[in-house]
Write an enzyme that holds these catalytic residues in place. Structure first.
Site, short mmCIF file in Angstrom:
data_model
loop_
_atom_site.label_atom_id
_atom_site.label_comp_id
_atom_site.label_asym_id
_atom_site.label_seq_id
_atom_site.Cartn_x
_atom_site.Cartn_y
_atom_site.Cartn_z
N ASN A 44 0.87 -1.17 0.00
CA ASN A 44 0.00 0.00 0.00
C ASN A 44 0.92 1.23 0.00
OD1 ASN A 44 -1.82 2.01 0.41
ND2 ASN A 44 -2.74 1.13 2.26
N GLY A 75 -11.79 0.74 12.29
CA GLY A 75 -11.39 1.08 13.66
C GLY A 75 -12.55 1.45 14.58
N ILE A 76 -13.41 2.34 14.13
CA ILE A 76 -14.52 2.79 14.98
C ILE A 76 -15.67 1.76 14.94
CG2 ILE A 76 -16.24 4.63 15.33
CD1 ILE A 76 -14.14 6.55 14.00
N LYS A 121 3.37 0.81 3.06
CA LYS A 121 3.04 -0.24 4.02
C LYS A 121 3.09 -1.58 3.30
CE LYS A 121 -0.11 2.56 6.79
NZ LYS A 121 -1.21 3.30 6.22
N ARG A 161 -2.47 -2.09 -3.53
CA ARG A 161 -3.72 -1.34 -3.34
C ARG A 161 -3.64 -0.06 -4.19
NH1 ARG A 161 -4.90 3.27 0.75
NH2 ARG A 161 -7.08 3.59 0.29
N GLY A 193 -13.98 4.47 10.10
CA GLY A 193 -12.61 4.57 10.58
C GLY A 193 -12.23 6.03 10.62
N ARG A 221 -12.10 14.94 7.75
CA ARG A 221 -12.79 15.38 6.52
C ARG A 221 -14.19 15.87 6.84
NH1 ARG A 221 -11.22 10.02 3.92
NH2 ARG A 221 -9.11 10.36 3.13
N HIS A 259 -18.33 1.34 6.91
CA HIS A 259 -16.88 1.34 7.20
C HIS A 259 -16.61 2.63 7.97
CE1 HIS A 259 -12.51 0.68 6.08
NE2 HIS A 259 -12.52 1.94 6.50
N ASN A 309 -14.99 -1.22 17.09
CA ASN A 309 -14.66 -1.03 18.50
C ASN A 309 -15.62 -0.15 19.29
OD1 ASN A 309 -11.99 -2.43 18.88
ND2 ASN A 309 -11.51 -1.13 17.13
#
Ligand code: ADP
Length: 400
Positions: free
Chosen positions: A7, A332-333, A14, A90, A211, A242, A209, A336
């Protein structure tokens, strides 16, 4: 078979080396500050790790560090580069041309470069990543590109066109493309598996999604019919930094008042807005949650604005889908943050959605978080974009 997943960003690269026999990550890491100074962090499946500062003037230099980390030193995981069967990249923007992953050819590289007009920071970095991989591994190691936009290519024109003069679509291909497609594809495929309907027939799913960057996709019969992100990842609802969608005239108004040029305005909307801009605290959801606990009113406002915008999008998608069977939370959000999931699901209480409070405490693990008598199934499904890239890469090199 080992697949290297890359990525590449403008100043970062990454990577994950995945053994496809058991779909295990053997090693992963990140090269940061490429073109500035340079730092690599690398760790292996069995806990060996290192992090060091090293000059990385460009992506080729970063790739040399990646291969060195995989091949040598205390955290090496392979003896020879021939143990890497293929490389999967990616790619953020595939435009209207790519509705699926493809093997890299010179034509594909040229297309990704040409599409840089639509994603300047990302696509140019991706091309650098591909070229650096060719330099490091040679032309004979197959490479595959997996586009963030591809999964959304099933949207009909009425969903992807913007209400601006048609000539801008014709001239510049300005339209909604949608992003996070690899993630939405991964979690919805898993959801369909859980529903026992792998072909997606007669299903209506909303995939969230959530995050640092966030998007929602609506899927009918397993295919995307609409999504929140647009020409760029800026559209939709409030994210970490954003703005999401706003009255477009706000943009020219602020530019006029503050004397900003397009680049400066773009920076404000992408990096200084959203949860950070409203709260003044942070873009990170954990900091926002803490600030709310400490009584910070602007953090509370940011949180409530986001929940409200998400609820409105989901309501709109339920109308567009003509109903809903399942709702997925990921990233992530989404994986969790139980309170946000609860707020969203409870807003659908009028449709008979019932949250299972105990199961909804789950973090980072797959779970069904609605009660057996709920009319809509709610799922937490951890995303794994790298694994999907590796699977596509394997499938394409095996010709399946
Ligand atoms: P991206 O890939 O877009 O950078 P992620 O999917 O990693 O973003 O999500 C980052 C967000 O997830 C951050 O706002 C972070 O606070 C939130 N997050 C991560 N772990 C947790 C957690 N355990 N509890 C609450 N929020 C979390």
């Amino acid at each position: 078979m080992n697949i290297l997943v890359i990525n590449a960003g403008s100043s970062s690269l990454k990577y994950q080396l995945i053994n496809m026999n058991g779909e295990n990550v053997i090693a992963k890491g990140n090269c940061e500050r490429i073109g500035i100074d340079g730092k690599i962090s690398h760790k292996t499946h069995d806990g060996r790790a290192f992090s060091k500062e090293v000059e990385m003037p460009d992506h080729t230099a970063a790739f040399q560090q990646v291969t060195k980390a995989l091949l040598t030193g205390k955290a090496k995981v392979i003896d020879d580069l021939s143990e890497v069967a293929a490389i999967g990249h990616r790619i953020v923007q595939g435009g209207y041309k790519y509705d699926r992953s493809v093997l890299v050819t010179q034509q594909v590289i040229d297309d990704i470069y040409d599409l840089a007009a639509l994603a300047p920071l990302h696509n140019k970095a991706h091309v650098q990543g591909i070229n650096a991989a060719i330099e490091a591994f040679g032309k004979d190691v197959p490479q595959v590109v997996v586009f963030d936009t591809a999964f959304h290519q099933t949207m009909p024109p009425k969903a992807y066109m913007f209400g601006i003069p048609y000539e801008y679509y014709e001239k510049y291909k300005i339209r909604r493309y949608g992003f996070h497609g690899t993630s939405h594809r991964y979690v919805t495929a898993r959801c369909l598996e859980l529903l026992g309907k792998p072909d997606g027939k007669d299903t209506r799913i909303v995939s969230c999604h959530l995050g640092n960057g966030s998007s929602i996709a609506a899927l009918k019969d397993g295919k995307v019919i609409d999504t929140t992100m647009g020409l760029t990842p800026l559209d939709g609802f409030i994210m970490g930094t954003r703005s999401g969608g706003i009255d477009p005239s706000v943009v020219s108004f602020i530019m006029d008042k503050e004397g900003f040029n397009p680049k400066e305005m773009d920076y404000i909307l992408n990096k200084k807005s959203g949860m950070l801009g409203i709260s003044g605290v942070s873009s990170d959801d954990r900091d926002i949650a803490q600030a709310i606990e400490d009584g910070n009113q602007r953090a509370r406002l940011a949180w409530d604005m986001r929940t409200y915008e998400i609820i409105k999008y989901i309501g709109g998608y339920i109308a567009a889908l003509g109903g809903i069977d399942s709702i997925i939370f990921t990233a992530g959000i989404g994986e969790n943050q139980g309170i946000l999931r609860q707020e969203i699901l409870e807003s659908l209480g009028y449709r008979g959605v019932k949250v299972d409070m105990e199961k909804n405490t789950v973090r980072g693990q797959e779970a069904e978080i609605t009660t057996p008598d709920s009319t809509v199934l709610g799922f937490v499904i951890p995303t794994n974009e790298e694994l999907l890239i590796a699977r596509d890469t394997k499938d394409l090199i095996l010709g399946s």
